[in-house]
Scaffold this motif. Structure first.
Motif, PDB file in Angstrom:
ATOM      1  N   PRO A 215       0.749  -1.102  -0.034  1.00  0.00           N
ATOM      2  CA  PRO A 215       0.031   0.219   0.044  1.00  0.00           C
ATOM      3  C   PRO A 215       0.963   1.249   0.094  1.00  0.00           C
ATOM      4  CG  PRO A 215       0.010  -1.208   1.955  1.00  0.00           C
ATOM      5  CD  PRO A 215       0.727  -1.938   1.312  1.00  0.00           C
ATOM      6  N   ASN A 216       0.224   2.479  -0.610  1.00  0.00           N
ATOM      7  CA  ASN A 216       0.951   3.561  -0.697  1.00  0.00           C
ATOM      8  C   ASN A 216       0.729   4.228   0.703  1.00  0.00           C
ATOM      9  OD1 ASN A 216      -0.307   3.063  -3.599  1.00  0.00           O
ATOM     10  ND2 ASN A 216       1.831   3.782  -3.780  1.00  0.00           N
ATOM     11  N   GLU A 217      -0.414   4.035   1.283  1.00  0.00           N
ATOM     12  CA  GLU A 217      -0.855   4.559   2.541  1.00  0.00           C
ATOM     13  C   GLU A 217      -1.437   3.582   3.408  1.00  0.00           C
ATOM     14  OE1 GLU A 217      -0.638   7.440   4.540  1.00  0.00           O
ATOM     15  OE2 GLU A 217      -1.301   8.541   2.579  1.00  0.00           O
ATOM     16  N   ILE A 218      -1.155   3.464   4.655  1.00  0.00           N
ATOM     17  CA  ILE A 218      -1.547   2.515   5.711  1.00  0.00           C
ATOM     18  C   ILE A 218      -1.881   3.702   6.821  1.00  0.00           C
ATOM     19  CG2 ILE A 218      -1.112   0.875   7.309  1.00  0.00           C
ATOM     20  CD1 ILE A 218       0.950  -0.483   5.924  1.00  0.00           C
ATOM     21  N   LEU A 219      -3.415   3.658   6.695  1.00  0.00           N
ATOM     22  CA  LEU A 219      -4.017   4.738   7.592  1.00  0.00           C
ATOM     23  C   LEU A 219      -4.420   4.060   9.052  1.00  0.00           C
ATOM     24  CD1 LEU A 219      -6.198   7.183   5.547  1.00  0.00           C
ATOM     25  CD2 LEU A 219      -3.803   7.432   6.499  1.00  0.00           C
ATOM     26  N   LEU A 220      -3.835   4.532   9.955  1.00  0.00           N
ATOM     27  CA  LEU A 220      -4.233   3.981  11.248  1.00  0.00           C
ATOM     28  C   LEU A 220      -5.410   4.609  11.718  1.00  0.00           C
ATOM     29  CD1 LEU A 220      -4.101   1.896  13.785  1.00  0.00           C
ATOM     30  CD2 LEU A 220      -2.422   3.656  14.719  1.00  0.00           C
ATOM     31  N   VAL A 221      -6.686   3.869  12.046  1.00  0.00           N
ATOM     32  CA  VAL A 221      -7.712   4.825  12.617  1.00  0.00           C
ATOM     33  C   VAL A 221      -7.911   4.560  14.112  1.00  0.00           C
ATOM     34  CG1 VAL A 221     -10.220   4.673  12.488  1.00  0.00           C
ATOM     35  CG2 VAL A 221      -8.910   4.385  10.516  1.00  0.00           C
ATOM     36  N   VAL A 222      -7.838   5.552  14.746  1.00  0.00           N
ATOM     37  CA  VAL A 222      -7.827   5.417  16.176  1.00  0.00           C
ATOM     38  C   VAL A 222      -9.071   6.537  16.926  1.00  0.00           C
ATOM     39  CG1 VAL A 222      -5.510   4.709  16.885  1.00  0.00           C
ATOM     40  CG2 VAL A 222      -6.053   7.268  16.586  1.00  0.00           C
ATOM     41  N   THR A 244       1.708   4.888   7.678  1.00  0.00           N
ATOM     42  CA  THR A 244       2.019   6.269   7.202  1.00  0.00           C
ATOM     43  C   THR A 244       1.230   7.311   7.658  1.00  0.00           C
ATOM     44  OG1 THR A 244       0.685   5.601   5.453  1.00  0.00           O
ATOM     45  CG2 THR A 244       2.925   4.921   5.044  1.00  0.00           C
ATOM     46  N   GLY A 245       0.181   6.876   8.365  1.00  0.00           N
ATOM     47  CA  GLY A 245      -0.713   8.192   8.922  1.00  0.00           C
ATOM     48  C   GLY A 245      -1.630   7.550   9.841  1.00  0.00           C
ATOM     49  N   VAL A 246      -2.044   8.612  10.316  1.00  0.00           N
ATOM     50  CA  VAL A 246      -3.129   8.354  11.543  1.00  0.00           C
ATOM     51  C   VAL A 246      -4.491   9.203  11.324  1.00  0.00           C
ATOM     52  CG1 VAL A 246      -3.790   8.590  14.016  1.00  0.00           C
ATOM     53  CG2 VAL A 246      -1.332   7.947  13.192  1.00  0.00           C
ATOM     54  N   VAL A 247      -5.757   8.687  11.542  1.00  0.00           N
ATOM     55  CA  VAL A 247      -6.853   9.340  11.565  1.00  0.00           C
ATOM     56  C   VAL A 247      -7.210   9.157  12.693  1.00  0.00           C
ATOM     57  CG1 VAL A 247      -9.065   9.466  10.492  1.00  0.00           C
ATOM     58  CG2 VAL A 247      -7.333   8.438   9.054  1.00  0.00           C
ATOM     59  N   LEU A 248      -7.562  10.258  13.169  1.00  0.00           N
ATOM     60  CA  LEU A 248      -8.173  10.441  14.721  1.00  0.00           C
ATOM     61  C   LEU A 248      -9.631  10.613  14.556  1.00  0.00           C
ATOM     62  CD1 LEU A 248      -6.631  10.582  17.456  1.00  0.00           C
ATOM     63  CD2 LEU A 248      -6.552  12.936  17.135  1.00  0.00           C
ATOM     64  N   THR A 249     -10.592   9.568  14.873  1.00  0.00           N
ATOM     65  CA  THR A 249     -11.901   9.583  14.865  1.00  0.00           C
ATOM     66  C   THR A 249     -12.711  10.251  16.143  1.00  0.00           C
ATOM     67  OG1 THR A 249     -12.213   7.573  15.607  1.00  0.00           O
ATOM     68  CG2 THR A 249     -11.896   7.779  13.046  1.00  0.00           C
ATOM     69  N   LYS A 250     -13.740  10.565  16.210  1.00  0.00           N
ATOM     70  CA  LYS A 250     -14.615  10.929  17.300  1.00  0.00           C
ATOM     71  C   LYS A 250     -14.289  12.145  17.902  1.00  0.00           C
ATOM     72  CE  LYS A 250     -15.705   6.041  17.359  1.00  0.00           C
ATOM     73  NZ  LYS A 250     -16.079   5.014  18.005  1.00  0.00           N
ATOM     74  N   VAL A 274      -9.005  13.990  10.383  1.00  0.00           N
ATOM     75  CA  VAL A 274      -9.799  13.860  11.910  1.00  0.00           C
ATOM     76  C   VAL A 274     -11.204  13.680  11.364  1.00  0.00           C
ATOM     77  CG1 VAL A 274      -8.198  15.164  13.372  1.00  0.00           C
ATOM     78  CG2 VAL A 274      -9.925  16.290  12.171  1.00  0.00           C
ATOM     79  N   GLY A 275     -11.817  12.822  12.100  1.00  0.00           N
ATOM     80  CA  GLY A 275     -13.354  12.631  11.995  1.00  0.00           C
ATOM     81  C   GLY A 275     -13.967  13.355  13.130  1.00  0.00           C
ATOM     82  N   GLU A 276     -15.067  14.044  12.501  1.00  0.00           N
ATOM     83  CA  GLU A 276     -15.623  15.071  13.613  1.00  0.00           C
ATOM     84  C   GLU A 276     -17.295  14.809  13.361  1.00  0.00           C
ATOM     85  OE1 GLU A 276     -13.792  18.358  14.811  1.00  0.00           O
ATOM     86  OE2 GLU A 276     -12.856  18.581  12.925  1.00  0.00           O
ATOM     87  N   GLY A 277     -17.718  13.452  13.293  1.00  0.00           N
ATOM     88  CA  GLY A 277     -19.165  13.186  13.209  1.00  0.00           C
ATOM     89  C   GLY A 277     -19.412  11.814  12.500  1.00  0.00           C
ATOM     90  N   GLU A 278     -20.627  11.451  12.364  1.00  0.00           N
ATOM     91  CA  GLU A 278     -20.701  10.164  11.721  1.00  0.00           C
ATOM     92  C   GLU A 278     -21.127  10.253  10.261  1.00  0.00           C
ATOM     93  OE1 GLU A 278     -22.614   7.183  14.465  1.00  0.00           O
ATOM     94  OE2 GLU A 278     -23.684   8.980  15.557  1.00  0.00           O
ATOM     95  N   LYS A 279     -21.407  11.358   9.793  1.00  0.00           N
ATOM     96  CA  LYS A 279     -21.562  11.637   8.413  1.00  0.00           C
ATOM     97  C   LYS A 279     -20.744  11.360   7.338  1.00  0.00           C
ATOM     98  CE  LYS A 279     -25.897  14.484   9.123  1.00  0.00           C
ATOM     99  NZ  LYS A 279     -25.469  15.600   9.986  1.00  0.00           N
TER     100      LYS A 279
END
Ligand code: GDP
Length: 297
Positions: A215-222, A244-250, A274-279
């Protein structure tokens, strides 16, 4: 997101400093103590706090700062700059492959928001780049996971490559990638399995998928709401997978901010979104400077 407690405490500390006709070493020490406590209370990693306070103190102790005009204002600026640096200084873009498809692997613990984020990302790429993404459903342990991915995909009109739950996930990914190449999809987003905790078997599977898919990108979702657990999770995944990167949810439900402020410093890996909602539209590029301004209020 509102890190109310943190913002309020930092503002108070700064306000106190502003009211002083002149700032002494003792005032500075007191401010540093207040900042330290505010960060610890926000669940920022202990050594990150220590390091942060040390850096701010070093810069603020410079004779020019305390003797110069508006020392309080200068200290606020130092805190702002160091907070920005702590979170990575600049926004980091998604890695792209030189030739399509760009392969993005989503990893993370169950419930962190992996599938939702995969959907948000595809939605974003469609809207911003007119991209034609495809999902690969590689979570074979929970039939509901595939159904959920399909529902998300249907809602944004993105195809899913799936083979049910009886096929080895590495094989699913292999076939999915072939299909994506045939269909000229420009992005492939692999939704992998998650567990409640990091375990050896899951990590081995993810390592095997990584080897095959390159993968070009491995996004870790936390999940930001889990604070220091999110940081520990990030370390665990990163050790095995070199993400390669982090996504911070909620982040919308995170009232403290500890994960946002610690993850980059602890893992060295950038928070990309960053995730800032469910939509589906609730995914934003992470800008460290804007986040620092939000924190300082
Ligand atoms: P997965 O098990 O990692 O694939 O997690 P899911 O994608 O199923 O997400 C778990 C729950 O978190 C779902 O109810 C999502 O709607 C919710 N969720 C995901 N991201 C966010 C977010 O940024 N904010 C909020 N409030 N909820 C989110």
């Amino acid at each position: 997101m509102a890190f109310e407690g943190l913002t309020e405490r930092l503002q108070k500390a700064m306000e106190k400093l502003r009211r002083k006709p002149k700032v002494t070493e003792a005032d500075l020490r007191e401010t540093m103590r207040e900042i330290r406590l505010a960060l610890l209370e926000a669940d920022v990693n202990f050594s990150v706090v220590k390091d942060f306070v040390k850096k701010v103190r070093e810069k603020a102790t410079g004779a020019e700062v305390l003797k110069g005009l508006n020392p309080a204002q200068q200290i606020v600026k130092i805190v702002n700059d160091e907070l920005t640096a702590l979170m990575g200084s600049e926004a980091v873009a998604l890695n792209k492959a030189p030739h399509i498809p760009t392969v993005i692997m989503m990893v993370g613990l169950q419930g962190a928001g992996k599938t939702t984020t995969a959907g948000k990302l595809a939605y974003r790429l469609k809207n911003e780049e007119n991209a034609r993404p495809m999902f690969i459903a590689a979570d074979v342990y929970r039939p509901a996971a595939i159904t959920q991915l399909q529902q998300v995909a249907d809602s944004i009109d993105v195809p899913v490559f799936k083979k049910g739950t009886d096929v080895d996930p590495v094989e699913i990914v292999r076939e999915g990638l072939t299909q994506a190449k045939e269909n000229h999809n420009d992005y492939v987003i692999i939704d992998t399995a998650g567990r409640l905790q990091i375990d050896e078997q899951l990590m081995d599977e993810l390592v095997n998928i990584k080897k095959l898919a390159e993968p070009n990108e491995i996004l870790l979702v936390v999940d930001a709401m889990t604070g220091q657990n999110a940081v520990a999770t990030a370390q665990g995944f990163d050790e095995k997978l070199d993400v390669t990167g982090v996504v911070l949810t909620k982040l919308d439900g995170d009232t403290r901010g500890g994960a946002a402020m610690s993850i980059r410093a602890v893992t060295g890996k950038p928070i990309k979104f960053v995730g800032e909602g469910e939509k589906m539209e609730n995914l934003d590029v992470f800008h460290p400077d804007r986040m620092a301004s939000r924190i300082l209020g």
